[in-house]
Design a protein around this motif. Structure first.
Motif, PDB file in Angstrom:
ATOM      1  N   GLU A 256       0.850  -1.185   0.000  1.00  0.00           N
ATOM      2  CA  GLU A 256       0.000   0.000   0.000  1.00  0.00           C
ATOM      3  C   GLU A 256       0.886   1.235   0.000  1.00  0.00           C
ATOM      4  OE1 GLU A 256      -4.391   0.699   1.492  1.00  0.00           O
ATOM      5  OE2 GLU A 256      -3.026   0.029   3.073  1.00  0.00           O
ATOM      6  N   PRO A 257       0.804   2.104  -1.010  1.00  0.00           N
ATOM      7  CA  PRO A 257       1.689   3.278  -1.067  1.00  0.00           C
ATOM      8  C   PRO A 257       1.640   4.085   0.223  1.00  0.00           C
ATOM      9  CG  PRO A 257       0.461   3.055  -3.113  1.00  0.00           C
ATOM     10  CD  PRO A 257      -0.112   2.046  -2.166  1.00  0.00           C
TER      11      PRO A 257
ATOM     12  N   VAL B 116      -2.846  -5.519 -22.007  1.00  0.00           N
ATOM     13  CA  VAL B 116      -2.241  -4.955 -20.805  1.00  0.00           C
ATOM     14  C   VAL B 116      -3.345  -4.621 -19.805  1.00  0.00           C
ATOM     15  CG1 VAL B 116      -1.160  -2.843 -19.897  1.00  0.00           C
ATOM     16  CG2 VAL B 116      -0.135  -4.050 -21.830  1.00  0.00           C
ATOM     17  N   VAL B 117      -3.104  -4.906 -18.524  1.00  0.00           N
ATOM     18  CA  VAL B 117      -3.997  -4.439 -17.461  1.00  0.00           C
ATOM     19  C   VAL B 117      -3.183  -3.540 -16.530  1.00  0.00           C
ATOM     20  CG1 VAL B 117      -5.586  -6.383 -17.560  1.00  0.00           C
ATOM     21  CG2 VAL B 117      -3.593  -6.524 -16.066  1.00  0.00           C
ATOM     22  N   SER B 118      -3.836  -2.471 -16.049  1.00  0.00           N
ATOM     23  CA  SER B 118      -3.147  -1.551 -15.147  1.00  0.00           C
ATOM     24  C   SER B 118      -4.180  -0.693 -14.430  1.00  0.00           C
ATOM     25  CB  SER B 118      -2.146  -0.683 -15.921  1.00  0.00           C
ATOM     26  OG  SER B 118      -1.280  -0.006 -15.020  1.00  0.00           O
ATOM     27  N   SER B 119      -3.697   0.258 -13.617  1.00  0.00           N
ATOM     28  CA  SER B 119      -4.591   1.113 -12.840  1.00  0.00           C
ATOM     29  C   SER B 119      -3.811   2.297 -12.291  1.00  0.00           C
ATOM     30  CB  SER B 119      -5.214   0.320 -11.688  1.00  0.00           C
ATOM     31  OG  SER B 119      -4.233   0.069 -10.689  1.00  0.00           O
ATOM     32  N   ILE B 120      -4.513   3.156 -11.547  1.00  0.00           N
ATOM     33  CA  ILE B 120      -3.859   4.276 -10.863  1.00  0.00           C
ATOM     34  C   ILE B 120      -3.546   3.933  -9.412  1.00  0.00           C
ATOM     35  CG2 ILE B 120      -4.944   5.995 -12.361  1.00  0.00           C
ATOM     36  CD1 ILE B 120      -6.822   6.671  -9.965  1.00  0.00           C
ATOM     37  N   SER B 121      -3.752   2.690  -9.008  1.00  0.00           N
ATOM     38  CA  SER B 121      -3.592   2.315  -7.603  1.00  0.00           C
ATOM     39  C   SER B 121      -2.190   2.580  -7.084  1.00  0.00           C
ATOM     40  CB  SER B 121      -3.940   0.837  -7.414  1.00  0.00           C
ATOM     41  OG  SER B 121      -5.305   0.611  -7.637  1.00  0.00           O
TER      42      SER B 121
ATOM     43  N   VAL C 271       0.893  -2.833 -13.509  1.00  0.00           N
ATOM     44  CA  VAL C 271       0.445  -1.871 -12.508  1.00  0.00           C
ATOM     45  C   VAL C 271       1.614  -1.113 -11.880  1.00  0.00           C
ATOM     46  CG1 VAL C 271       0.448  -3.462 -10.535  1.00  0.00           C
ATOM     47  CG2 VAL C 271      -1.208  -1.587 -10.619  1.00  0.00           C
ATOM     48  N   TYR C 272       2.833  -1.687 -11.924  1.00  0.00           N
ATOM     49  CA  TYR C 272       4.013  -1.022 -11.365  1.00  0.00           C
ATOM     50  C   TYR C 272       4.850  -0.316 -12.428  1.00  0.00           C
ATOM     51  CZ  TYR C 272       3.052  -3.592  -7.056  1.00  0.00           C
ATOM     52  OH  TYR C 272       2.455  -4.086  -5.910  1.00  0.00           O
ATOM     53  N   GLU C 273       4.255  -0.064 -13.573  1.00  0.00           N
ATOM     54  CA  GLU C 273       4.982   0.533 -14.707  1.00  0.00           C
ATOM     55  C   GLU C 273       5.766   1.785 -14.321  1.00  0.00           C
ATOM     56  OE1 GLU C 273       3.881   3.127 -18.714  1.00  0.00           O
ATOM     57  OE2 GLU C 273       2.327   1.930 -17.724  1.00  0.00           O
ATOM     58  N   GLN C 274       5.195   2.640 -13.497  1.00  0.00           N
ATOM     59  CA  GLN C 274       5.844   3.897 -13.148  1.00  0.00           C
ATOM     60  C   GLN C 274       6.749   3.794 -11.925  1.00  0.00           C
ATOM     61  OE1 GLN C 274       3.595   7.564 -13.441  1.00  0.00           O
ATOM     62  NE2 GLN C 274       1.997   6.559 -14.622  1.00  0.00           N
TER      63      GLN C 274
ATOM     64  N   PRO D  84      -5.020   3.302  -4.221  1.00  0.00           N
ATOM     65  CA  PRO D  84      -5.565   1.948  -4.340  1.00  0.00           C
ATOM     66  C   PRO D  84      -7.037   1.852  -3.976  1.00  0.00           C
ATOM     67  CG  PRO D  84      -4.162   2.120  -2.397  1.00  0.00           C
ATOM     68  CD  PRO D  84      -3.975   3.385  -3.183  1.00  0.00           C
ATOM     69  N   GLY D  85      -7.501   2.679  -3.037  1.00  0.00           N
ATOM     70  CA  GLY D  85      -8.889   2.581  -2.608  1.00  0.00           C
ATOM     71  C   GLY D  85      -9.897   3.134  -3.592  1.00  0.00           C
ATOM     72  N   PHE D  86      -9.427   3.877  -4.601  1.00  0.00           N
ATOM     73  CA  PHE D  86     -10.357   4.424  -5.590  1.00  0.00           C
ATOM     74  C   PHE D  86     -10.766   3.385  -6.628  1.00  0.00           C
ATOM     75  CE2 PHE D  86      -9.139   8.410  -3.739  1.00  0.00           C
ATOM     76  CZ  PHE D  86     -10.247   9.216  -3.920  1.00  0.00           C
ATOM     77  N   ARG D  87     -10.002   2.306  -6.755  1.00  0.00           N
ATOM     78  CA  ARG D  87     -10.352   1.207  -7.651  1.00  0.00           C
ATOM     79  C   ARG D  87     -10.660   1.713  -9.050  1.00  0.00           C
ATOM     80  NH1 ARG D  87      -7.630  -1.329  -6.179  1.00  0.00           N
ATOM     81  NH2 ARG D  87      -8.438  -3.227  -7.117  1.00  0.00           N
TER      82      ARG D  87
END
Length: 399
Positions: A41-42, A231-236, A205-208, A242-245
């Motif tokens: 968790e960031p 590709v699957v990813s997110s802003i989490s 998801v850890y691209e950045q 992470p809580g914004f899903r």
């Protein structure tokens, strides 16, 4: 009463793998002083302007139904983001989801079914086996070896392919190992996939969060793999939210069209006010990811330095992400056994490597999302426990 077979397939693939984490939380709630190094968790806050945008959007009435593919603003931002990596993308190449996990679940549901095989590196993220098994398909493990820095090798993939295999599931940067595949490695993996007509699903998801001196690479960026890559990813992770899903899948237009009804049947759209925040997150530059990259890279080095000179515990430096693996096999204990002793005797909670597959059974996964001094304390406790356990074992053996 009768239940669907999916409940049996997933019976041992849920929260049981987080037993040490759950016990640590219980102990903390009871007043114990626990250093928690379990979940990813960031430890930085999202940019205030992103939170303000979500609130503004909510009060502006953006709380009604969305469409199944995704809000226009997010699709536009995704096209702009991925056009920098490959020039031919359009809105038809994207589907939006509430997080990477939902995206991955839906993608797998659209690609495999009972009897199919999904090739996946071992160690692997703890939910992958469940995502695969939920469809009725089965994981086909490709060993990720410490001597190769846990990078998947094309020859190992080739040896693992069986006639029922339909998909290769990649993860780069990798959780739990922190390995980042190179362009050449991806090209070689891609050749195996073309030879056997395999889909490539890549969790990025850890691209950045790729560390300095390491270059991110993706099968999505290679034209020769475009027809078979999702590709699957997110802003989490990238935006500490992470809580914004809020996530997405990027792939061939035909794939997105085929899978859209699957997505719509399950959830039919994401929350518009979160979509507005996501569009802003994708369209602008924010400091969270650079800050985390610097912090996690530094802390990995700190962990290594804190354990220097202790031959019983061996850190494996990551190339990205927010974790570091520590080999504790020289103590004679498995990672599972060591993790429980560490919690009981030293008040430090970590993830046993076996939670991520048998290839990591001799390891601990350590989250780098705590302050530097707390991490140093935890590493010293790990080293002290390792020495104490071996000393006790030697005394017993000589008695």
């Amino acid at each position: 009463m009768r239940y669907a077979s999916i409940t049996d397939r997933l019976a041992d693939l849920g929260s049981g793998r987080w037993a040490v984490h759950s016990e640590a939380r219980r102990m903390k709630a009871a007043g114990a002083d626990i250093i928690e190094l379990t979940i990813g968790e960031p430890d930085v806050a999202p940019e205030k302007s992103l939170l303000d945008e979500a609130v503004r959007s909510m009060y502006a009435g953006r709380i009604r139904y969305s469409n199944g593919r995704g809000e226009p603003s997010v699709l536009k931002s995704l096209v702009e983001k991925y056009s920098k990596r490959r020039a031919d993308v359009t809105e038809a190449n994207f589907l939006c989801f509430p997080g990477t996990q939902t995206a991955l679940y839906t993608v797998m549901a659209g690609l495999v079914e009972a009897g199919d095989g999904v090739l996946v590196g071992n160690p692997l993220y703890a939910t992958y086996e469940g995502v695969i098994s939920s469809t009725g398909a089965h994981p086909v493990c490709v060993p990720l070896k410490p001597e190769n820095r846990f990078h998947m090798q094309a020859e190992d993939l080739e040896r693992a392919v069986t006639p029922e295999c339909r998909v290769v599931l990649l993860n780069t940067p990798h959780n739990p190992t922190g390995a980042v595949l190179t362009t050449d490695e991806i090209k070689a993996i891609g050749e195996v996939c073309r030879k056997h007509d395999l889909w490539i699903v890549c969790d990025e998801v850890y691209e950045q969060l790729v560390f300095e001196t390491i270059e991110f690479a993706s099968p999505f960026d290679l034209p020769e793999l475009a027809e078979r890559t999702i590709v699957v990813s997110s802003i989490s992770k990238s935006h500490a939210a992470p809580g914004f899903r809020s996530g997405w899948a990027a792939g061939p237009a035909e794939f997105c069209s085929k899978v859209l009804p699957v997505s719509e049947t399950m959830l039919f759209g994401v929350q518009p006010f979160i979509a507005d925040m996501t569009a802003m997150a994708l369209a602008e530059d924010f400091p969270m990811a650079p800050t985390m990259r610097t912090n996690y890279s530094r802390r990995a080095q700190i962990a290594e330095q804190a354990l220097a000179g202790n031959n019983l515990v061996k850190p494996m430096l990551p190339e990205g992400g927010m974790f570091i693996l520590i080999d504790v096999s020289a103590t004679g204990l498995t990672g599972e056994q060591f993790a429980w002793e560490l919690l009981r005797q030293e008040g430090v909670a970590v993830m046993p490597g076996a939670s991520f597959g048998e290839q990591a059974a001799g390891f601990l996964r350590i989250s780098l999302t705590v302050p530097d001094d707390v991490l140093v304390t935890a590493m010293k406790r790990i080293g002290a426990l390792a020495s104490r356990l071996v000393s006790t074992s030697e005394r017993r053996a000589s008695a």
